[in-house]
Design a protein around this motif. Structure first.
Motif, mmCIF file in Angstrom:
data_model
loop_
_atom_site.group_PDB
_atom_site.id
_atom_site.type_symbol
_atom_site.label_atom_id
_atom_site.label_comp_id
_atom_site.label_asym_id
_atom_site.label_seq_id
_atom_site.Cartn_x
_atom_site.Cartn_y
_atom_site.Cartn_z
ATOM 1 N N GLU A 32 0.841 -1.197 0.000
ATOM 2 C CA GLU A 32 0.000 0.000 0.000
ATOM 3 C C GLU A 32 0.880 1.253 0.000
ATOM 4 O OE1 GLU A 32 -4.084 1.521 0.275
ATOM 5 O OE2 GLU A 32 -3.174 -0.411 -0.201
ATOM 6 N N PRO A 33 0.719 2.158 -0.985
ATOM 7 C CA PRO A 33 1.591 3.336 -1.048
ATOM 8 C C PRO A 33 1.212 4.394 -0.019
ATOM 9 C CG PRO A 33 -0.032 3.438 -2.802
ATOM 10 C CD PRO A 33 -0.235 2.117 -2.122
ATOM 11 N N VAL A 34 2.235 4.997 0.582
ATOM 12 C CA VAL A 34 2.042 6.064 1.558
ATOM 13 C C VAL A 34 3.045 7.171 1.268
ATOM 14 C CG1 VAL A 34 1.835 6.671 3.983
ATOM 15 C CG2 VAL A 34 1.445 4.310 3.275
ATOM 16 N N LEU A 35 2.548 8.389 1.151
ATOM 17 C CA LEU A 35 3.391 9.561 0.927
ATOM 18 C C LEU A 35 3.530 10.320 2.237
ATOM 19 C CD1 LEU A 35 4.875 11.602 -0.889
ATOM 20 C CD2 LEU A 35 2.638 12.578 -1.478
ATOM 21 N N PHE A 36 4.778 10.591 2.659
ATOM 22 C CA PHE A 36 5.072 11.277 3.916
ATOM 23 C C PHE A 36 5.601 12.686 3.623
ATOM 24 C CE2 PHE A 36 5.045 6.900 5.195
ATOM 25 C CZ PHE A 36 4.640 6.902 6.520
ATOM 26 N N LEU A 37 4.972 13.693 4.253
ATOM 27 C CA LEU A 37 5.387 15.085 4.114
ATOM 28 C C LEU A 37 5.817 15.614 5.478
ATOM 29 C CD1 LEU A 37 3.605 14.545 1.548
ATOM 30 C CD2 LEU A 37 3.066 16.966 1.565
ATOM 31 N N HIS A 38 7.054 16.086 5.568
ATOM 32 C CA HIS A 38 7.670 16.484 6.833
ATOM 33 C C HIS A 38 7.274 17.890 7.253
ATOM 34 C CE1 HIS A 38 10.447 19.143 4.695
ATOM 35 N NE2 HIS A 38 10.593 18.174 3.800
ATOM 36 N N GLY A 39 7.775 18.290 8.415
ATOM 37 C CA GLY A 39 7.468 19.589 8.994
ATOM 38 C C GLY A 39 8.474 20.667 8.642
ATOM 39 N N LEU A 40 8.324 21.818 9.290
ATOM 40 C CA LEU A 40 9.072 23.032 8.947
ATOM 41 C C LEU A 40 10.578 22.845 9.068
ATOM 42 C CD1 LEU A 40 8.752 26.099 8.227
ATOM 43 C CD2 LEU A 40 8.863 26.535 10.683
ATOM 44 N N ASN A 41 11.039 22.128 10.079
ATOM 45 C CA ASN A 41 12.475 21.910 10.267
ATOM 46 C C ASN A 41 12.846 20.448 10.065
ATOM 47 O OD1 ASN A 41 13.792 24.549 11.120
ATOM 48 N ND2 ASN A 41 11.996 24.486 12.448
ATOM 49 N N SER A 46 13.579 12.718 8.115
ATOM 50 C CA SER A 46 12.760 12.682 9.324
ATOM 51 C C SER A 46 12.038 11.349 9.476
ATOM 52 C CB SER A 46 11.712 13.803 9.292
ATOM 53 O OG SER A 46 12.303 15.078 9.223
ATOM 54 N N TRP A 47 11.739 10.699 8.357
ATOM 55 C CA TRP A 47 10.878 9.520 8.345
ATOM 56 C C TRP A 47 11.659 8.213 8.277
ATOM 57 C CZ3 TRP A 47 6.277 11.057 9.711
ATOM 58 C CH2 TRP A 47 5.784 12.302 9.294
ATOM 59 N N GLN A 48 12.942 8.217 8.628
ATOM 60 C CA GLN A 48 13.719 6.977 8.528
ATOM 61 C C GLN A 48 13.123 5.866 9.396
ATOM 62 O OE1 GLN A 48 15.878 6.047 6.493
ATOM 63 N NE2 GLN A 48 17.046 7.790 5.737
ATOM 64 N N GLY A 49 12.571 6.217 10.545
ATOM 65 C CA GLY A 49 11.968 5.224 11.410
ATOM 66 C C GLY A 49 10.730 4.580 10.821
ATOM 67 N N GLN A 50 10.100 5.258 9.887
ATOM 68 C CA GLN A 50 8.957 4.690 9.181
ATOM 69 C C GLN A 50 9.419 3.943 7.927
ATOM 70 O OE1 GLN A 50 8.853 8.039 10.591
ATOM 71 N NE2 GLN A 50 8.087 6.744 12.245
ATOM 72 N N LEU A 51 10.370 4.524 7.221
ATOM 73 C CA LEU A 51 10.886 3.887 6.005
ATOM 74 C C LEU A 51 11.465 2.513 6.299
ATOM 75 C CD1 LEU A 51 12.606 7.054 4.562
ATOM 76 C CD2 LEU A 51 10.773 5.839 3.418
ATOM 77 N N ILE A 61 7.100 6.514 0.669
ATOM 78 C CA ILE A 61 7.659 7.579 -0.165
ATOM 79 C C ILE A 61 7.712 8.849 0.684
ATOM 80 C CG2 ILE A 61 7.422 8.916 -2.285
ATOM 81 C CD1 ILE A 61 5.538 6.576 -3.261
ATOM 82 N N ALA A 62 8.906 9.360 0.942
ATOM 83 C CA ALA A 62 9.081 10.543 1.789
ATOM 84 C C ALA A 62 9.816 11.614 0.997
ATOM 85 C CB ALA A 62 9.863 10.183 3.051
ATOM 86 N N TRP A 63 9.139 12.739 0.750
ATOM 87 C CA TRP A 63 9.765 13.773 -0.074
ATOM 88 C C TRP A 63 10.556 14.770 0.751
ATOM 89 C CZ3 TRP A 63 6.254 18.035 -2.693
ATOM 90 C CH2 TRP A 63 5.671 18.845 -1.713
ATOM 91 N N ASP A 64 11.499 15.446 0.069
ATOM 92 C CA ASP A 64 12.047 16.710 0.534
ATOM 93 C C ASP A 64 11.151 17.796 -0.041
ATOM 94 O OD1 ASP A 64 14.433 15.832 1.919
ATOM 95 O OD2 ASP A 64 15.350 15.439 -0.032
ATOM 96 N N HIS A 251 6.883 17.136 19.763
ATOM 97 C CA HIS A 251 6.552 17.501 18.389
ATOM 98 C C HIS A 251 7.265 16.643 17.346
ATOM 99 C CE1 HIS A 251 4.615 20.158 15.574
ATOM 100 N NE2 HIS A 251 5.764 20.458 14.980
ATOM 101 N N ALA A 252 7.922 15.569 17.759
ATOM 102 C CA ALA A 252 8.574 14.671 16.801
ATOM 103 C C ALA A 252 8.277 13.218 17.162
ATOM 104 C CB ALA A 252 10.070 14.925 16.751
ATOM 105 N N PRO A 253 7.007 12.823 17.258
ATOM 106 C CA PRO A 253 6.679 11.472 17.729
ATOM 107 C C PRO A 253 7.188 10.373 16.816
ATOM 108 C CG PRO A 253 4.734 12.529 16.804
ATOM 109 C CD PRO A 253 5.797 13.584 16.914
ATOM 110 N N TYR A 254 7.352 10.667 15.536
ATOM 111 C CA TYR A 254 7.849 9.694 14.566
ATOM 112 C C TYR A 254 9.299 9.300 14.852
ATOM 113 C CZ TYR A 254 9.189 14.274 12.895
ATOM 114 O OH TYR A 254 9.653 15.571 12.844
#
Length: 272
Positions: A32-41, A46-51, A61-64, A251-254
C-alpha cells in the motif's frame, strides 16, 4: 522529465523533475503506497523510522519539500506547495494514495485533499493545525522572523539544537535529541522562509469540511508547537475524523517513539 536514483543511505534516494523543478525523495518497501510530508524543520530523513520499520507492509515515499534537501524551491503559499505535492504524488503513483503530513506538511496534505479529493485515499495529520491566518498584509510574526534570522546567522548545529529544544519534552533521550537537531540543522533558508510564510498566512478552517478522505489526527500531550487546542478545529470540522493522543511525546513522535507512532498509523492505513 528525468528520474534519478542514489542508493546511499538506509533508504534509496530518488529524484524527479516536475514543472517547477527538481524534487528529491526517499523510497522503500512494497504494498500500500504512503506519501510522507515532513514539517518546517524536517526533511525526508525525518521519516527513517517509518521507512525502515513499515516497509514490509507499505510502499513508503518521503519527499524533501520544495526548498528542502535536494529539492528546488517553489511558492510561499500552502496552495503552491500542495500543487507541487499533487504533481509529485501523481508522478510516483498511479491512482489514490495514502498521505501522512506532519506539522507544516499537515497543512499541505489537507490542501491536497481539498483540491484533489479523489487523489487522497486516507489522511494522517500529525501534530498540525489549520494555519495561523494572519493574512498577507500582516507578514510573518516575530517568532518566525527571529527563526529566519537564526537560520541565517547561527552555525547550523546551534540552530538545530535550538529547534530540537523547542520540539522535544524535557528529559528526552540524548540520542533522540541529537537526531532531531541534526535534521533541523540541515534546513535551507529558502525552504523555511517559504513554508513559514505559508503557515502564518493560511487559514484552512473554512475548507476543512470539504475533506472527503477518512482522516486520523494525531496529537501529543507534550507538544508545545501544535497541541490539541490548535488541532481542535480539525476534529470539529473534518467530516470523517478520528483522534489519537500519544502521551509523553512532543513535536517529533515519529522519532521519539517510532514504534508507537508506526503502530497507530499502520493500524489506520491498513484497516479493511
Amino acid at each position: 522529465m528525468n528520474d534519478a536514483r542514489s542508493t546511499q543511505g538506509a533508504a534509496p534516494r530518488f529524484g524527479v523533475n516536475l514543472d517547477h523543478g527538481w524534487v528529491s525523495f526517499l523510497e522503500s518497501g512494497n504494498g500500500e503506497p504512503v506519501l510522507f510530508l515532513h514539517g518546517l524543520n524536517g526533511n525526508a530523513s525525518s521519516w527513517q523510522g517509518q521507512l525502515s520499520e513499515l516497509s514490509a507492509d507499505m510502499k513508503m515515499i518521503a519527499w524533501d519539500a520544495p526548498g528542502y534537501g535536494k529539492s528546488d524551491a517553489a511558492g510561499n503559499t500552502v496552495e503552491a506547495l500542495a500543487r507541487v505535492a499533487i504533481a509529485f504524488a501523481r508522478r510516483v503513483w498511479r491512482g489514490p494514495i495514502n498521505v501522512v503530513g506532519h506539522s507544516m506538511g499537515g497543512l499541505v496534505v489537507m490542501k491536497m485533499a481539498v483540491l484533489e479529493p479523489q487523489l487522497v485515499k486516507r489522511l494522517v495529520l500529525s501534530c498540525t493545525h489549520p494555519g495561523h491566518g494572519l493574512g498577507p498584509s500582516g507578514g510573518a510574526n516575530e517568532r518566525y522572523r527571529r527563526r529566519l534570522e537564526e537560520l541565517r546567522d547561527l552555525p547550523p548545529a546551534v540552530y538545530g539544537e535550538r529547534r530540537a529544544k523547542g520540539m522535544l519534552p524535557e528529559g528526552t533521550d540524548e540520542h533522540i535529541f541529537r537526531k532531531v537537531a541534526q535534521i533541523a540543522a540541515e534546513s535551507r533558508s529558502e525552504g523555511v522562509a517559504n513554508a513559514a510564510w505559508a503557515i502564518q498566512t493560511e487559514d484552512l478552517q473554512p475548507e476543512l469540511p470539504r475533506i472527503q478522505a477518512p482522516t486520523l489526527v494525531i496529537t501529543c500531550d507534550q507538544d508545545k508547537v501544535a497541541p490539541l487546542a490548535k488541532a481542535q478545529p480539525l476534529l470539529d470540522r473534518i467530516p470523517d475524523v478520528r483522534h489519537v493522543e500519544l502521551t509523553g511525546l512532543g513535536h517529533a513522535p515519529y522519532i521519539e517513539d517510532a514504534r508507537r507512532f508506526n503502530t497507530v498509523i499502520a493500524g489506520f492505513l491498513l484497516e479493511e
